[in-house]
Enzyme design. Structure first.
Site, PDB file in Angstrom:
ATOM      1  N   ASP A  25       0.839  -1.208   0.000  1.00 26.47           N
ATOM      2  CA  ASP A  25       0.000   0.000   0.000  1.00 26.47           C
ATOM      3  C   ASP A  25       0.871   1.254   0.000  1.00 26.47           C
ATOM      4  O   ASP A  25       1.972   1.248   0.555  1.00 26.47           O
ATOM      5  CB  ASP A  25      -0.896  -0.023   1.253  1.00 26.47           C
ATOM      6  N   ARG A  29       0.088   7.675  -2.603  1.00 27.54           N
ATOM      7  CA  ARG A  29       0.617   8.734  -1.726  1.00 27.54           C
ATOM      8  C   ARG A  29       2.078   9.034  -2.031  1.00 27.54           C
ATOM      9  O   ARG A  29       2.509  10.183  -2.009  1.00 27.54           O
ATOM     10  CB  ARG A  29       0.460   8.317  -0.251  1.00 27.54           C
ATOM     11  N   ARG A  38      -0.541   9.296  -9.976  1.00 29.99           N
ATOM     12  CA  ARG A  38      -0.595   8.027  -9.232  1.00 29.99           C
ATOM     13  C   ARG A  38       0.060   6.889 -10.016  1.00 29.99           C
ATOM     14  O   ARG A  38       0.679   5.996  -9.442  1.00 29.99           O
ATOM     15  CB  ARG A  38      -2.059   7.661  -8.921  1.00 29.99           C
ATOM     16  N   HIS A  42       2.603   3.580  -9.049  1.00 32.61           N
ATOM     17  CA  HIS A  42       2.436   2.152  -9.354  1.00 32.61           C
ATOM     18  C   HIS A  42       3.658   1.639 -10.108  1.00 32.61           C
ATOM     19  O   HIS A  42       4.132   0.529  -9.859  1.00 32.61           O
ATOM     20  CB  HIS A  42       1.169   1.929 -10.174  1.00 32.61           C
ATOM     21  N   SER A  70      -7.073  -5.848  -5.677  1.00 36.15           N
ATOM     22  CA  SER A  70      -8.193  -6.457  -4.939  1.00 36.15           C
ATOM     23  C   SER A  70      -9.485  -6.383  -5.753  1.00 36.15           C
ATOM     24  O   SER A  70      -9.596  -5.590  -6.700  1.00 36.15           O
ATOM     25  CB  SER A  70      -8.395  -5.745  -3.599  1.00 36.15           C
ATOM     26  N   LEU A 136      11.372 -20.148  -4.940  1.00 37.26           N
ATOM     27  CA  LEU A 136      10.300 -19.348  -4.342  1.00 37.26           C
ATOM     28  C   LEU A 136       8.983 -19.524  -5.115  1.00 37.26           C
ATOM     29  O   LEU A 136       8.973 -19.478  -6.344  1.00 37.26           O
ATOM     30  CB  LEU A 136      10.712 -17.863  -4.387  1.00 37.26           C
ATOM     31  N   SER A 201      -8.064  -5.398   5.036  1.00 31.83           N
ATOM     32  CA  SER A 201      -8.629  -5.116   3.710  1.00 31.83           C
ATOM     33  C   SER A 201      -8.961  -6.382   2.903  1.00 31.83           C
ATOM     34  O   SER A 201      -8.604  -6.493   1.725  1.00 31.83           O
ATOM     35  CB  SER A 201      -7.674  -4.225   2.905  1.00 31.83           C
TER      36      SER A 201
END
Ligand code: FPP
Length: 253
Positions: A25, A29, A38, A42, A70, A136, A201
């Site tokens: 998150d 900001r 924005r 990202h 999400s 992984l 969330s």
């Protein structure tokens, strides 16, 4: 010795979490603070993903689950959704050679059919291309929400019962969990959320029953190996009791 080296010295290699989940998150900001759109946040977030994957691999973590998009994120302005989808598809394709070199296996978790064709195809290609990898396990949650996942599991179980293949009395926690999209991965040992908010969330609600939670104000694009190392050091300082007493836990060591 630099800051990262001194942090690495404090990590006990015998107690590395097997499964780390991250709520990434703070991209928006981060960009706002820099007077950028924005989308720039990202894009920078993709570099932080690269760094987190590399560090997880180097630490010998077996599962890294990232909350990349999400179910609720579909409600963002269409332009931002389009940018994110394009970015995710582009990033996974660009990263594929590195993922293969590092023996990283991609898993896609979520309602993938909602992802636009181009990005979905790139994601599926990377999942198929890495299917043989044994290092992984990188579980990318896309168009994912935990309530969606639990509802899907309930639907699958109901179908098995209706078909006469499952006795309702034999539904156990293990059986239920085996119908979740993260199965057969073990539950996360450590859940990290960046960006300063302290909430879950709609992420892995079933799986985090006994996970250690770590919240950091660091915005996702600034999440680097030192921040990750600090989270692991903090995790290693916790006593995981799984409902038992401290004395019982220490007896079992
Ligand atoms: C949350 O920040 C971040 C997202 C909704 C997107 C996360 C996606 C990426 C970092 C790209 C992932 C790419 C791959 C290949 C997995 P926010 O926009 O909610 O930030 P804010 O809270 O500051 O507004």
């Amino acid at each position: 010795m630099n800051n990262l080296d001194s942090l690495l010295e404090r990590i006990d290699p015998q107690r590395i979490p097997q499964h780390v989940a991250i709520i990434m998150d703070g991209n928006g900001r981060w960009a706002n603070l820099k007077g950028m759109p924005r989308s720039a946040g990202h894009a920078e977030g993709v570099s932080a993903v690269h760094c987190a994957v590399e560090f997880s691999s180097d630490m010998g973590i077996k599962y890294l689950t990232l909350y990349a998009f999400s179910t609720e994120n579909w409600n963002r302005p269409q332009e931002e959704v389009d940018t994110l989808m394009h970015l995710i598809g582009w990033a996974i394709e660009r990263e594929l050679p590195d993922l293969l070199r590092n023996n990283v296996r991609i898993h896609l978790i979520g309602d993938i059919k909602r992802i636009p064709d181009e990005a979905r195809q790139r994601l599926i290609n990377s999942r198929e291309a890495t299917a043989h990898c044994t290092g992984l396990n990188l579980m990318m949650c896309l168009s994912y929400s935990s309530r969606w996942e639990i509802t899907e599991a309930a639907r699958l179980i109901a179908r098995e019962v209706a078909a006469g293949n499952l006795n309702p009395e034999s539904i156990s926690e293990d059986n239920f969990a085996s119908h979740l999209s993260t199965s057969p991965a073990p539950d996360p040992d450590l859940l990290i959320r960046t960006g300063g908010e302290e909430r879950i969330s709609n992420f892995l609600l079933w799986q985090i029953a006994y996970s250690e939670l770590y919240f950091t104000p660091v915005l996702w694009p600034d999440f680097d190996k030192s921040t990750y190392a600090e989270a692991i050091i903090d995790f290693q300082s916790r006593e995981r009791r799984f409902g038992m007493t401290s004395a019982q836990v220490n007896e079992n060591i």
